[in-house]
Design a protein around this motif. Structure first.
Motif, mmCIF file in Angstrom:
data_model
loop_
_atom_site.group_PDB
_atom_site.id
_atom_site.type_symbol
_atom_site.label_atom_id
_atom_site.label_comp_id
_atom_site.label_asym_id
_atom_site.label_seq_id
_atom_site.Cartn_x
_atom_site.Cartn_y
_atom_site.Cartn_z
ATOM 1 N N CYS A 1 3.886 0.896 -9.626
ATOM 2 C CA CYS A 1 4.870 -0.004 -8.985
ATOM 3 C C CYS A 1 4.450 -1.448 -9.730
ATOM 4 O O CYS A 1 5.645 -2.398 -9.553
ATOM 5 N N ASP B 1 -1.900 2.754 3.046
ATOM 6 C CA ASP B 1 -0.771 2.383 4.134
ATOM 7 C C ASP B 1 -0.446 0.742 3.692
ATOM 8 O O ASP B 1 0.936 0.504 3.454
ATOM 9 N N LEU C 1 2.135 -0.040 0.446
ATOM 10 C CA LEU C 1 3.524 0.202 0.416
ATOM 11 C C LEU C 1 4.310 -1.027 0.692
ATOM 12 O O LEU C 1 5.510 -1.270 0.422
ATOM 13 N N ASP C 2 3.670 -2.212 1.172
ATOM 14 C CA ASP C 2 4.394 -3.396 1.263
ATOM 15 C C ASP C 2 4.096 -4.492 0.083
ATOM 16 O O ASP C 2 4.538 -5.490 0.146
#
Length: 77
Positions: A34, A59, A62-63
């Motif tokens: 990413c 978790d 993802l942001d």
């Protein structure tokens, strides 16, 4: 045959180490995909996290939109 306490402890330690390494590897692969190349010092910090912190990072990633997000998260933990 009854397993010894020492055997169970060695097995559990090895299992946890392997699990931790696997989670860290997947997180690093995802971040690399990413965000591009991840500096070694960030990879080392990720690999040093506990399993519970790696779960939290999984978790949070993802942001993330930049390496700064990763470094900021790591500096908080």
């Amino acid at each position: 045959m009854k397993e010894s306490v020492i055997y169970k402890d060695i097995f559990q330690t090895g299992f946890e180490r392997g699990l931790k390494q696997g989670i860290a590897k997947i997180i690093i692969l995802f971040l690399t995909h990413c965000l591009g190349n991840i500096p070694e010092e960030i990879e080392a910090k990720i690999r040093s996290l506990s399993i519970s912190k790696l779960d939290e990072l999984a978790d949070a990633q993802l942001d993330f939109t930049s390496l700064d997000d990763v470094m900021n998260w790591l500096s908080e933990y």
